[in-house]
Design a protein around this motif. Structure first.
Motif, PDB file in Angstrom:
ATOM      1  N   ILE A  71       0.768  -1.092   0.018  1.00 59.73           N
ATOM      2  CA  ILE A  71      -0.028  -0.160   0.120  1.00 59.73           C
ATOM      3  C   ILE A  71       0.506   1.329  -0.191  1.00 59.73           C
ATOM      4  CG2 ILE A  71      -1.993   1.396   1.590  1.00 59.73           C
ATOM      5  CD1 ILE A  71      -2.358  -1.302   3.038  1.00 59.73           C
ATOM      6  N   ALA A  72       0.739   1.769  -1.042  1.00 59.49           N
ATOM      7  CA  ALA A  72       1.351   3.389  -1.097  1.00 59.49           C
ATOM      8  C   ALA A  72      -0.130   4.243  -1.159  1.00 59.49           C
ATOM      9  CB  ALA A  72       2.330   3.974  -2.164  1.00 59.49           C
ATOM     10  N   VAL A  73       0.344   5.460   0.444  1.00 57.98           N
ATOM     11  CA  VAL A  73      -0.620   6.296   0.446  1.00 57.98           C
ATOM     12  C   VAL A  73      -0.066   8.058  -0.483  1.00 57.98           C
ATOM     13  CG1 VAL A  73      -2.511   7.291   1.514  1.00 57.98           C
ATOM     14  CG2 VAL A  73      -2.516   4.916   1.705  1.00 57.98           C
ATOM     15  N   ALA A  74      -0.468   8.474  -0.407  1.00 59.56           N
ATOM     16  CA  ALA A  74      -0.273  10.083  -1.224  1.00 59.56           C
ATOM     17  C   ALA A  74      -1.614  10.849  -1.065  1.00 59.56           C
ATOM     18  CB  ALA A  74       0.422  10.528  -2.373  1.00 59.56           C
ATOM     19  N   ILE A  89       3.080   5.755   3.502  1.00 57.83           N
ATOM     20  CA  ILE A  89       2.944   6.895   3.548  1.00 57.83           C
ATOM     21  C   ILE A  89       4.274   7.676   3.159  1.00 57.83           C
ATOM     22  CG2 ILE A  89       1.652   8.472   5.409  1.00 57.83           C
ATOM     23  CD1 ILE A  89       1.218   5.623   7.041  1.00 57.83           C
ATOM     24  N   ARG A  90       3.452   8.571   2.077  1.00 53.19           N
ATOM     25  CA  ARG A  90       4.091   9.894   1.714  1.00 53.19           C
ATOM     26  C   ARG A  90       4.032  10.948   1.811  1.00 53.19           C
ATOM     27  NH1 ARG A  90       3.284   7.355  -4.433  1.00 53.19           N
ATOM     28  NH2 ARG A  90       3.946   5.297  -4.229  1.00 53.19           N
ATOM     29  N   ALA A  91       4.825  12.148   1.432  1.00 52.74           N
ATOM     30  CA  ALA A  91       4.761  13.284   2.790  1.00 52.74           C
ATOM     31  C   ALA A  91       3.584  13.942   1.839  1.00 52.74           C
ATOM     32  CB  ALA A  91       5.944  13.946   1.454  1.00 52.74           C
ATOM     33  N   SER A  92       2.917  13.835   1.080  1.00 50.90           N
ATOM     34  CA  SER A  92       1.460  14.115   0.978  1.00 50.90           C
ATOM     35  C   SER A  92       0.376  13.857   1.687  1.00 50.90           C
ATOM     36  CB  SER A  92       1.099  14.739  -0.436  1.00 50.90           C
ATOM     37  OG  SER A  92       0.934  13.722  -1.277  1.00 50.90           O
ATOM     38  N   ALA A  93       0.751  12.504   2.547  1.00 54.05           N
ATOM     39  CA  ALA A  93      -0.920  11.781   2.776  1.00 54.05           C
ATOM     40  C   ALA A  93      -0.895  11.529   3.875  1.00 54.05           C
ATOM     41  CB  ALA A  93       0.144  10.407   3.234  1.00 54.05           C
ATOM     42  N   ARG A  94      -1.856  11.850   4.068  1.00 60.97           N
ATOM     43  CA  ARG A  94      -2.593  11.805   5.722  1.00 60.97           C
ATOM     44  C   ARG A  94      -3.441  11.136   6.010  1.00 60.97           C
ATOM     45  NH1 ARG A  94      -3.708  17.230   7.681  1.00 60.97           N
ATOM     46  NH2 ARG A  94      -5.910  16.274   8.816  1.00 60.97           N
ATOM     47  N   VAL A  95      -2.924  10.492   7.137  1.00 60.78           N
ATOM     48  CA  VAL A  95      -3.715   8.599   7.509  1.00 60.78           C
ATOM     49  C   VAL A  95      -4.387   8.910   8.716  1.00 60.78           C
ATOM     50  CG1 VAL A  95      -2.967   6.092   7.669  1.00 60.78           C
ATOM     51  CG2 VAL A  95      -2.524   7.963   5.841  1.00 60.78           C
ATOM     52  N   ARG A  96      -5.661   8.255   9.077  1.00 60.22           N
ATOM     53  CA  ARG A  96      -6.051   7.818  10.196  1.00 60.22           C
ATOM     54  C   ARG A  96      -6.123   6.624  10.162  1.00 60.22           C
ATOM     55  NH1 ARG A  96      -7.897  13.393   9.835  1.00 60.22           N
ATOM     56  NH2 ARG A  96      -7.798  14.417  11.527  1.00 60.22           N
ATOM     57  N   ALA A  97      -5.317   5.664  10.699  1.00 58.76           N
ATOM     58  CA  ALA A  97      -5.760   4.067  10.652  1.00 58.76           C
ATOM     59  C   ALA A  97      -5.171   3.104  11.842  1.00 58.76           C
ATOM     60  CB  ALA A  97      -5.911   3.313   8.939  1.00 58.76           C
ATOM     61  N   GLY A 109       6.160  15.136   7.077  1.00 54.96           N
ATOM     62  CA  GLY A 109       5.550  15.999   6.270  1.00 54.96           C
ATOM     63  C   GLY A 109       4.415  15.431   6.187  1.00 54.96           C
ATOM     64  N   ALA A 110       4.105  14.248   6.732  1.00 56.57           N
ATOM     65  CA  ALA A 110       2.925  12.925   6.188  1.00 56.57           C
ATOM     66  C   ALA A 110       2.480  13.356   7.847  1.00 56.57           C
ATOM     67  CB  ALA A 110       3.350  11.803   6.241  1.00 56.57           C
ATOM     68  N   PHE A 111       1.319  12.919   7.557  1.00 58.87           N
ATOM     69  CA  PHE A 111       0.652  13.683   9.233  1.00 58.87           C
ATOM     70  C   PHE A 111      -0.075  11.668   9.480  1.00 58.87           C
ATOM     71  CE2 PHE A 111      -3.899  12.765  10.616  1.00 58.87           C
ATOM     72  CZ  PHE A 111      -3.280  13.889  11.870  1.00 58.87           C
ATOM     73  N   TYR A 112       0.060  10.893  10.180  1.00 61.27           N
ATOM     74  CA  TYR A 112      -0.008  10.165  10.601  1.00 61.27           C
ATOM     75  C   TYR A 112      -0.680  10.059  11.637  1.00 61.27           C
ATOM     76  CZ  TYR A 112      -0.371   5.086  11.623  1.00 61.27           C
ATOM     77  OH  TYR A 112      -0.798   3.254  12.572  1.00 61.27           O
ATOM     78  N   GLU A 113      -1.622   9.599  12.189  1.00 64.99           N
ATOM     79  CA  GLU A 113      -2.807   9.448  13.570  1.00 64.99           C
ATOM     80  C   GLU A 113      -3.521   7.553  13.788  1.00 64.99           C
ATOM     81  OE1 GLU A 113      -6.680  10.548  15.970  1.00 64.99           O
ATOM     82  OE2 GLU A 113      -5.351  12.234  14.294  1.00 64.99           O
ATOM     83  N   GLY A 114      -2.660   7.269  14.464  1.00 69.61           N
ATOM     84  CA  GLY A 114      -2.890   5.685  14.825  1.00 69.61           C
ATOM     85  C   GLY A 114      -2.440   4.524  15.742  1.00 69.61           C
TER      86      GLY A 114
END
Length: 118
Positions: A71-74, A89-97, A109-114
């Motif tokens: 999985i690649a997330v931008a 999880i790429r720099a432009s990504a916003r992931v809540r999982a 620079g990526a946003f990650y919550e989880g």
């Protein structure tokens, strides 16, 4: 001297050309299941399960879990779980999982919550 194609690929998704593309103006409500690679550029409101790679492009949004080989997330993902061998999880990504993977990369620079389980 010519290098083997696999050694030229920086990212695990570089070797896969997407077989299924959800375009930027497209919304899908429901689960997406298959064996081919998937590139999401629009909106998916449902789970995605594939035995290949899944790419969530910049500007795309997924409101559901993703299970894939890689999985690649931008873009943006709000999910219960992202499950794969490798998650990027790429720099432009916003992931809540919650992420379950053998290898995880989160760019500066990526946003990650989880949570992450490896």
């Amino acid at each position: 001297m010519e290098q083997a194609p696999s050694s030229l690929n920086r990212r695990f998704t570089d070797a896969d050309s997407p077989a299924t593309v959800i375009g930027p103006g497209t919304t899908i409500r429901g689960d997406l299941t298959g064996g081919d690679a998937v590139e999401i550029r629009g909106l998916l409101e449902g789970d995605c399960r594939t035995s290949a790679h899944c790419v969530v492009g910049e500007g795309a949004r997924v409101l559901g879990s993703i299970e894939a080989t890689g999985i690649a997330v931008a873009g943006e993902v709000e999910a219960r779980v992202l499950a794969a061998e490798k998650v990027e999880i790429r720099a432009s990504a916003r992931v809540r999982a919650s992420v379950t993977a053998r290898a995880v990369t989160i760019a500066d620079g990526a946003f990650y919550e989880g949570s992450i389980q490896m």
